[in-house]
Scaffold this active site. Structure first.
Site, mmCIF file in Angstrom:
data_model
loop_
_atom_site.group_PDB
_atom_site.id
_atom_site.type_symbol
_atom_site.label_atom_id
_atom_site.label_comp_id
_atom_site.label_asym_id
_atom_site.label_seq_id
_atom_site.Cartn_x
_atom_site.Cartn_y
_atom_site.Cartn_z
ATOM 1 N N CYS A 52 4.575 -1.230 1.529
ATOM 2 C CA CYS A 52 5.078 -1.839 2.767
ATOM 3 C C CYS A 52 4.281 -3.098 3.126
ATOM 4 O O CYS A 52 4.849 -4.063 3.620
ATOM 5 C CB CYS A 52 4.963 -0.878 3.950
ATOM 6 S SG CYS A 52 5.324 0.841 3.578
ATOM 7 N N ASP A 53 2.970 -3.083 2.904
ATOM 8 C CA ASP A 53 2.121 -4.100 3.542
ATOM 9 C C ASP A 53 1.393 -5.050 2.594
ATOM 10 O O ASP A 53 0.784 -6.020 3.061
ATOM 11 C CB ASP A 53 1.065 -3.398 4.425
ATOM 12 C CG ASP A 53 1.723 -2.619 5.555
ATOM 13 O OD1 ASP A 53 2.831 -3.003 5.970
ATOM 14 O OD2 ASP A 53 1.133 -1.630 6.011
ATOM 15 N N CYS A 101 0.176 2.184 3.434
ATOM 16 C CA CYS A 101 1.352 2.006 2.572
ATOM 17 C C CYS A 101 1.298 0.649 1.876
ATOM 18 O O CYS A 101 1.642 -0.378 2.476
ATOM 19 C CB CYS A 101 2.631 2.131 3.404
ATOM 20 S SG CYS A 101 4.118 1.820 2.436
#
Ligand SMILES: Cc1cc2nc3c(=O)[nH]c(=O)nc-3n(C[C@H](O)[C@H](O)[C@H](O)COP(=O)(O)OP(=O)(O)OC[C@H]3O[C@@H](n4cnc5c(N)ncnc54)[C@H](O)[C@@H]3O)c2cc1C
Length: 306
Positions: A137-138, A134
Protein backbone atom coordinates in the site's frame (compact mmCIF):
# COMPACT_ATOMS: atom_id res chain seq x y z
CA UNK A 1 -31.05 -8.29 3.26
CA UNK A 2 -32.27 -11.37 5.14
CA UNK A 3 -30.59 -11.59 8.53
CA UNK A 4 -31.14 -15.33 9.13
CA UNK A 5 -29.13 -17.88 7.14
CA UNK A 6 -28.09 -21.51 7.39
CA UNK A 7 -24.41 -20.58 7.50
CA UNK A 8 -22.45 -17.43 8.27
CA UNK A 9 -18.80 -17.18 7.21
CA UNK A 10 -16.69 -14.56 8.98
CA UNK A 11 -13.90 -13.24 6.74
CA UNK A 12 -13.48 -12.97 2.98
CA UNK A 13 -9.89 -14.17 2.57
CA UNK A 14 -8.89 -17.40 0.80
CA UNK A 15 -10.29 -19.55 3.67
CA UNK A 16 -13.66 -17.80 3.94
CA UNK A 17 -14.07 -17.52 0.17
CA UNK A 18 -13.22 -21.21 -0.37
CA UNK A 19 -15.73 -22.13 2.34
CA UNK A 20 -18.26 -19.90 0.57
CA UNK A 21 -17.55 -21.55 -2.78
CA UNK A 22 -18.05 -25.06 -1.39
CA UNK A 23 -21.15 -24.11 0.62
CA UNK A 24 -22.93 -22.17 -2.13
CA UNK A 25 -22.17 -24.84 -4.76
CA UNK A 26 -23.86 -27.31 -2.37
CA UNK A 27 -26.90 -25.01 -2.19
CA UNK A 28 -26.31 -24.04 1.43
CA UNK A 29 -27.79 -20.59 2.15
CA UNK A 30 -24.55 -18.89 3.17
CA UNK A 31 -23.71 -15.28 4.05
CA UNK A 32 -20.08 -14.13 4.12
CA UNK A 33 -19.30 -11.11 6.32
CA UNK A 34 -16.12 -9.17 5.48
CA UNK A 35 -14.92 -5.98 7.14
CA UNK A 36 -12.46 -4.73 4.50
CA UNK A 37 -12.14 -6.13 0.97
CA UNK A 38 -12.76 -9.57 -0.53
CA UNK A 39 -9.46 -11.40 -1.04
CA UNK A 40 -7.86 -11.09 2.39
CA UNK A 41 -4.18 -10.62 3.19
CA UNK A 42 -2.94 -12.11 -0.07
CA UNK A 43 -4.02 -8.86 -1.74
CA UNK A 44 -0.80 -7.44 -0.20
CA UNK A 45 1.52 -9.97 -1.85
CA UNK A 46 3.35 -8.77 -4.91
CA UNK A 47 3.82 -12.21 -6.43
CA UNK A 48 2.50 -15.61 -5.32
CA UNK A 49 4.65 -18.39 -6.72
CA UNK A 50 3.46 -21.33 -4.63
CA UNK A 51 -0.27 -21.53 -5.28
CA UNK A 52 -0.95 -24.51 -7.58
CA UNK A 53 -2.25 -23.80 -11.07
CA UNK A 54 -0.17 -20.70 -11.76
CA UNK A 55 3.24 -21.93 -12.99
CA UNK A 56 4.40 -18.40 -13.85
CA UNK A 57 3.18 -17.05 -10.47
CA UNK A 58 0.36 -14.59 -10.04
CA UNK A 59 0.07 -11.24 -8.28
CA UNK A 60 -1.65 -11.42 -4.89
CA UNK A 61 -4.27 -8.86 -5.90
CA UNK A 62 -5.15 -10.86 -9.02
CA UNK A 63 -5.31 -14.15 -7.11
CA UNK A 64 -7.51 -12.63 -4.38
CA UNK A 65 -9.85 -11.16 -6.98
CA UNK A 66 -10.08 -14.48 -8.89
CA UNK A 67 -10.86 -16.45 -5.72
CA UNK A 68 -13.58 -13.90 -4.84
CA UNK A 69 -15.03 -14.04 -8.36
CA UNK A 70 -15.24 -17.84 -8.28
CA UNK A 71 -16.64 -17.93 -4.74
CA UNK A 72 -19.50 -15.56 -5.49
CA UNK A 73 -20.47 -17.28 -8.75
CA UNK A 74 -22.82 -19.82 -7.13
CA UNK A 75 -24.98 -17.52 -5.05
CA UNK A 76 -22.81 -16.78 -2.01
CA UNK A 77 -24.16 -13.64 -0.34
CA UNK A 78 -21.66 -11.08 0.94
CA UNK A 79 -22.01 -8.15 3.27
CA UNK A 80 -19.43 -5.59 4.42
CA UNK A 81 -19.43 -5.30 8.20
CA UNK A 82 -17.12 -5.98 11.12
CA UNK A 83 -18.03 -8.93 13.31
CA UNK A 84 -17.78 -7.77 16.92
CA UNK A 85 -19.32 -10.56 18.95
CA UNK A 86 -20.86 -14.03 18.86
CA UNK A 87 -23.33 -15.76 21.13
CA UNK A 88 -25.31 -18.98 21.19
CA UNK A 89 -29.06 -18.73 21.73
CA UNK A 90 -30.76 -22.14 21.58
CA UNK A 91 -29.91 -23.66 18.18
CA UNK A 92 -28.92 -20.30 16.75
CA UNK A 93 -25.59 -18.53 16.58
CA UNK A 94 -26.04 -14.78 16.92
CA UNK A 95 -23.36 -12.79 15.13
CA UNK A 96 -23.16 -9.12 16.19
CA UNK A 97 -21.65 -6.77 13.63
CA UNK A 98 -21.11 -3.09 13.01
CA UNK A 99 -24.23 -3.31 10.81
CA UNK A 100 -26.47 -5.12 13.30
CA UNK A 101 -27.19 -8.74 14.19
CA UNK A 102 -27.20 -11.77 11.88
CA UNK A 103 -28.29 -15.29 12.82
CA UNK A 104 -27.36 -18.75 11.54
CA UNK A 105 -27.40 -22.40 12.53
CA UNK A 106 -23.69 -22.76 11.71
CA UNK A 107 -20.71 -20.41 11.56
CA UNK A 108 -17.28 -20.71 9.95
CA UNK A 109 -14.72 -18.31 11.40
CA UNK A 110 -12.07 -17.38 8.83
CA UNK A 111 -10.95 -13.98 10.07
CA UNK A 112 -7.24 -14.62 9.49
CA UNK A 113 -4.58 -12.58 11.22
CA UNK A 114 -3.56 -8.97 11.63
CA UNK A 115 -0.13 -7.41 12.07
CA UNK A 116 1.49 -7.31 15.46
CA UNK A 117 2.47 -3.83 16.62
CA UNK A 118 6.05 -3.02 17.60
CA UNK A 119 4.79 -1.56 20.87
CA UNK A 120 7.36 1.25 21.05
CA UNK A 121 7.18 5.01 21.62
CA UNK A 122 6.39 6.92 18.43
CA UNK A 123 4.72 3.99 16.67
CA UNK A 124 1.16 5.14 17.27
CA UNK A 125 1.91 8.83 16.67
CA UNK A 126 3.66 8.24 13.32
CA UNK A 127 1.33 5.58 11.90
CA UNK A 128 0.44 6.91 8.46
CA UNK A 129 3.20 9.51 8.79
CA UNK A 130 6.09 7.18 7.99
CA UNK A 131 5.12 4.07 9.97
CA UNK A 132 3.34 1.47 7.87
CA UNK A 133 2.18 -2.14 8.14
CA UNK A 134 1.57 -2.61 4.41
CA UNK A 135 4.43 -2.35 1.94
CA UNK A 136 2.19 -2.92 -1.08
CA UNK A 137 0.00 0.00 0.00
CA UNK A 138 2.65 2.52 1.04
CA UNK A 139 6.04 1.72 -0.53
CA UNK A 140 5.53 4.19 -3.39
CA UNK A 141 5.48 7.08 -0.89
CA UNK A 142 9.17 6.42 -0.19
CA UNK A 143 10.65 6.92 -3.65
CA UNK A 144 14.43 7.58 -3.40
CA UNK A 145 14.31 7.63 0.39
CA UNK A 146 15.89 5.49 3.11
CA UNK A 147 13.52 3.18 4.98
CA UNK A 148 13.70 0.46 7.62
CA UNK A 149 11.83 -2.82 7.60
CA UNK A 150 11.53 -4.44 11.03
CA UNK A 151 11.31 -8.25 11.19
CA UNK A 152 12.98 -11.37 9.86
CA UNK A 153 10.22 -13.63 8.52
CA UNK A 154 8.60 -14.11 5.12
CA UNK A 155 6.41 -11.02 5.38
CA UNK A 156 9.39 -8.82 6.35
CA UNK A 157 11.49 -10.00 3.41
CA UNK A 158 8.56 -9.78 0.98
CA UNK A 159 8.01 -6.22 2.18
CA UNK A 160 11.72 -5.30 2.04
CA UNK A 161 12.13 -6.64 -1.50
CA UNK A 162 9.04 -4.78 -2.65
CA UNK A 163 10.16 -1.51 -1.04
CA UNK A 164 13.51 -1.67 -2.91
CA UNK A 165 11.56 -0.89 -6.10
CA UNK A 166 11.02 2.63 -4.76
CA UNK A 167 13.41 3.45 -1.92
CA UNK A 168 17.09 4.22 -2.43
CA UNK A 169 18.17 2.09 0.56
CA UNK A 170 16.28 -0.45 2.66
CA UNK A 171 17.61 -1.60 6.01
CA UNK A 172 16.16 -4.77 7.49
CA UNK A 173 16.36 -4.70 11.27
CA UNK A 174 16.12 -8.08 12.94
CA UNK A 175 16.39 -9.01 16.60
CA UNK A 176 18.21 -12.27 15.85
CA UNK A 177 21.39 -13.09 13.91
CA UNK A 178 19.57 -15.09 11.24
CA UNK A 179 16.33 -14.80 9.32
CA UNK A 180 13.23 -16.98 9.71
CA UNK A 181 12.15 -16.43 6.09
CA UNK A 182 12.27 -19.22 3.50
CA UNK A 183 15.62 -19.85 1.77
CA UNK A 184 14.41 -18.62 -1.64
CA UNK A 185 13.41 -15.24 -0.18
CA UNK A 186 16.68 -15.02 1.77
CA UNK A 187 18.69 -15.68 -1.41
CA UNK A 188 16.79 -12.92 -3.23
CA UNK A 189 17.24 -10.52 -0.34
CA UNK A 190 20.98 -11.13 0.02
CA UNK A 191 21.42 -10.66 -3.75
CA UNK A 192 19.62 -7.29 -3.75
CA UNK A 193 22.15 -4.44 -3.65
CA UNK A 194 19.66 -1.98 -2.10
CA UNK A 195 19.08 -4.21 0.94
CA UNK A 196 21.20 -4.08 4.09
CA UNK A 197 20.79 -5.96 7.37
CA UNK A 198 21.20 -4.90 10.97
CA UNK A 199 21.38 -8.07 13.08
CA UNK A 200 20.66 -8.58 16.80
CA UNK A 201 19.04 -5.16 16.83
CA UNK A 202 15.71 -3.81 18.08
CA UNK A 203 14.03 -0.49 17.39
CA UNK A 204 13.41 1.24 20.71
CA UNK A 205 11.61 4.35 19.49
CA UNK A 206 10.53 6.27 16.41
CA UNK A 207 11.26 9.98 16.35
CA UNK A 208 10.24 12.86 14.07
CA UNK A 209 8.19 16.03 13.90
CA UNK A 210 5.36 15.89 11.36
CA UNK A 211 6.89 12.81 9.71
CA UNK A 212 9.34 10.10 10.80
CA UNK A 213 12.94 11.34 10.86
CA UNK A 214 14.92 8.70 12.73
CA UNK A 215 14.76 5.54 14.76
CA UNK A 216 16.64 4.72 17.94
CA UNK A 217 18.22 1.28 17.98
CA UNK A 218 19.76 -1.08 20.53
CA UNK A 219 22.08 -3.95 19.75
CA UNK A 220 20.94 -6.86 21.93
CA UNK A 221 24.39 -8.49 22.06
CA UNK A 222 26.57 -5.43 22.80
CA UNK A 223 23.94 -3.13 24.36
CA UNK A 224 25.17 -0.34 22.06
CA UNK A 225 22.58 2.34 21.35
CA UNK A 226 22.51 4.19 17.99
CA UNK A 227 20.25 6.24 15.74
CA UNK A 228 19.43 5.79 12.08
CA UNK A 229 17.94 8.46 9.83
CA UNK A 230 14.99 7.02 7.92
CA UNK A 231 11.82 8.41 6.34
CA UNK A 232 9.81 5.25 6.78
CA UNK A 233 9.44 2.23 9.05
CA UNK A 234 7.65 -0.87 7.80
CA UNK A 235 6.72 -3.11 10.74
CA UNK A 236 6.57 -6.83 9.95
CA UNK A 237 7.24 -8.50 13.28
CA UNK A 238 4.52 -11.08 13.35
CA UNK A 239 0.86 -11.82 13.20
CA UNK A 240 -1.86 -12.18 15.76
CA UNK A 241 -5.21 -13.88 15.16
CA UNK A 242 -8.36 -11.77 14.89
CA UNK A 243 -10.05 -13.59 17.78
CA UNK A 244 -10.48 -10.91 20.46
CA UNK A 245 -14.29 -11.13 20.26
CA UNK A 246 -14.27 -14.92 20.68
CA UNK A 247 -12.61 -15.15 24.10
CA UNK A 248 -14.79 -17.12 26.49
CA UNK A 249 -16.80 -18.73 23.66
CA UNK A 250 -14.14 -20.88 21.96
CA UNK A 251 -10.97 -22.66 23.06
CA UNK A 252 -7.96 -20.61 21.97
CA UNK A 253 -4.30 -21.64 22.20
CA UNK A 254 -1.72 -19.55 24.06
CA UNK A 255 -1.23 -17.37 20.97
CA UNK A 256 -4.99 -16.73 20.69
CA UNK A 257 -5.45 -19.01 17.64
CA UNK A 258 -8.59 -21.19 17.54
CA UNK A 259 -8.11 -24.85 18.43
CA UNK A 260 -9.85 -27.15 15.94
CA UNK A 261 -10.16 -30.84 15.07
CA UNK A 262 -9.01 -32.22 11.70
CA UNK A 263 -12.52 -31.46 10.44
CA UNK A 264 -12.13 -27.76 11.48
CA UNK A 265 -14.60 -28.21 14.36
CA UNK A 266 -14.16 -25.97 17.38
CA UNK A 267 -15.39 -27.28 20.75
CA UNK A 268 -18.80 -25.66 20.11
CA UNK A 269 -21.14 -27.72 17.86
CA UNK A 270 -21.90 -25.82 14.65
CA UNK A 271 -18.93 -23.43 14.93
CA UNK A 272 -15.95 -24.16 12.69
CA UNK A 273 -12.70 -22.28 12.04
CA UNK A 274 -10.49 -22.24 8.94
CA UNK A 275 -7.30 -20.71 7.59
CA UNK A 276 -4.62 -18.64 9.30
CA UNK A 277 -6.83 -18.07 12.34
CA UNK A 278 -6.73 -21.69 13.42
CA UNK A 279 -4.08 -23.19 15.65
CA UNK A 280 -1.33 -25.03 13.78
CA UNK A 281 -1.98 -23.50 10.36
CA UNK A 282 1.03 -23.14 8.03
CA UNK A 283 -0.51 -19.75 7.06
CA UNK A 284 -0.46 -20.07 3.30
CA UNK A 285 -3.15 -19.57 0.66
CA UNK A 286 -3.16 -23.24 -0.23
CA UNK A 287 -3.75 -24.34 3.38
CA UNK A 288 -6.38 -21.63 3.94
CA UNK A 289 -8.27 -22.77 0.83
CA UNK A 290 -8.08 -26.42 1.96
CA UNK A 291 -9.28 -25.53 5.46
CA UNK A 292 -12.16 -23.51 4.03
CA UNK A 293 -13.31 -26.46 1.92
CA UNK A 294 -13.05 -28.85 4.88
CA UNK A 295 -14.95 -26.46 7.15
CA UNK A 296 -17.74 -26.01 4.58
CA UNK A 297 -18.18 -29.76 4.18
CA UNK A 298 -18.24 -30.19 7.97
CA UNK A 299 -20.78 -27.36 8.29
CA UNK A 300 -22.95 -28.93 5.60
CA UNK A 301 -22.90 -32.27 7.47
CA UNK A 302 -23.78 -30.47 10.70
CA UNK A 303 -26.69 -28.68 9.01
CA UNK A 304 -28.09 -31.84 7.47
CA UNK A 305 -27.89 -33.72 10.78
CA UNK A 306 -29.46 -30.89 12.83
C1 LIG B 1 2.95 -9.66 2.05
C2 LIG B 1 2.37 -11.06 2.09
C3 LIG B 1 2.84 -12.02 1.21
C4 LIG B 1 2.32 -13.32 1.24
N1 LIG B 1 2.77 -14.22 0.32
C5 LIG B 1 2.24 -15.45 0.28
C6 LIG B 1 2.63 -16.39 -0.74
O1 LIG B 1 3.47 -16.10 -1.60
N2 LIG B 1 2.04 -17.62 -0.74
C7 LIG B 1 1.08 -17.98 0.19
O2 LIG B 1 0.58 -19.08 0.10
N3 LIG B 1 0.71 -17.12 1.17
C8 LIG B 1 1.26 -15.87 1.23
N4 LIG B 1 0.87 -14.99 2.21
C9 LIG B 1 -0.04 -15.48 3.28
C10 LIG B 1 -1.50 -15.51 2.83
O3 LIG B 1 -1.88 -14.20 2.45
C11 LIG B 1 -2.38 -16.03 3.96
O4 LIG B 1 -1.93 -17.30 4.40
C12 LIG B 1 -3.84 -16.14 3.53
O5 LIG B 1 -4.33 -14.93 3.03
C13 LIG B 1 -4.71 -16.60 4.72
O6 LIG B 1 -6.03 -16.64 4.32
P1 LIG B 1 -7.21 -16.53 5.41
O7 LIG B 1 -8.47 -16.51 4.62
O8 LIG B 1 -7.05 -17.53 6.46
O9 LIG B 1 -7.00 -15.12 6.14
P2 LIG B 1 -6.87 -13.65 5.55
O10 LIG B 1 -6.33 -13.64 4.18
O11 LIG B 1 -6.17 -12.90 6.62
O12 LIG B 1 -8.38 -13.16 5.45
C14 LIG B 1 -9.15 -12.90 6.58
C15 LIG B 1 -10.24 -11.90 6.23
O13 LIG B 1 -11.12 -11.78 7.33
C16 LIG B 1 -11.46 -10.40 7.51
N5 LIG B 1 -11.81 -10.22 8.93
C17 LIG B 1 -11.02 -10.38 10.00
N6 LIG B 1 -11.69 -10.15 11.14
C18 LIG B 1 -12.96 -9.82 10.76
C19 LIG B 1 -14.12 -9.43 11.49
N7 LIG B 1 -14.13 -9.35 12.82
N8 LIG B 1 -15.25 -9.14 10.79
C20 LIG B 1 -15.27 -9.23 9.42
N9 LIG B 1 -14.18 -9.58 8.69
C21 LIG B 1 -13.04 -9.87 9.35
C22 LIG B 1 -10.21 -9.65 7.10
O14 LIG B 1 -10.51 -8.32 6.70
C23 LIG B 1 -9.69 -10.51 5.95
O15 LIG B 1 -10.17 -10.07 4.68
C24 LIG B 1 1.34 -13.68 2.21
C25 LIG B 1 0.87 -12.71 3.11
C26 LIG B 1 1.36 -11.41 3.06
C27 LIG B 1 0.83 -10.38 4.03
Amino acid sequence: MDRTHQLIIVGGGPAGLSAGLYASRSKVDALLIEKAGLGGRILNAELVENYPGFPQGISGSELGALIAQQATKYGLLTVFAEVQGMQIRGDEKIVSTSEGEYRAQAVIIAGGTEHQKLGIPGEEAFTGKGVSYCAMCDAAFFRDQVVAVVGGGNVALNDALFVTKFASRVIVIHRRDQLRATKILQDRAFANSKLEFLWDTVVESIVGDKLVKEIRLRNLKTGKVSTLEVSGVFAAVGLRPSTGYLKGLLTLDEGGFISVSGQMETGVPGIFAAGDIRSGSIRQVVSAAGDGATAAISAERFLSSA
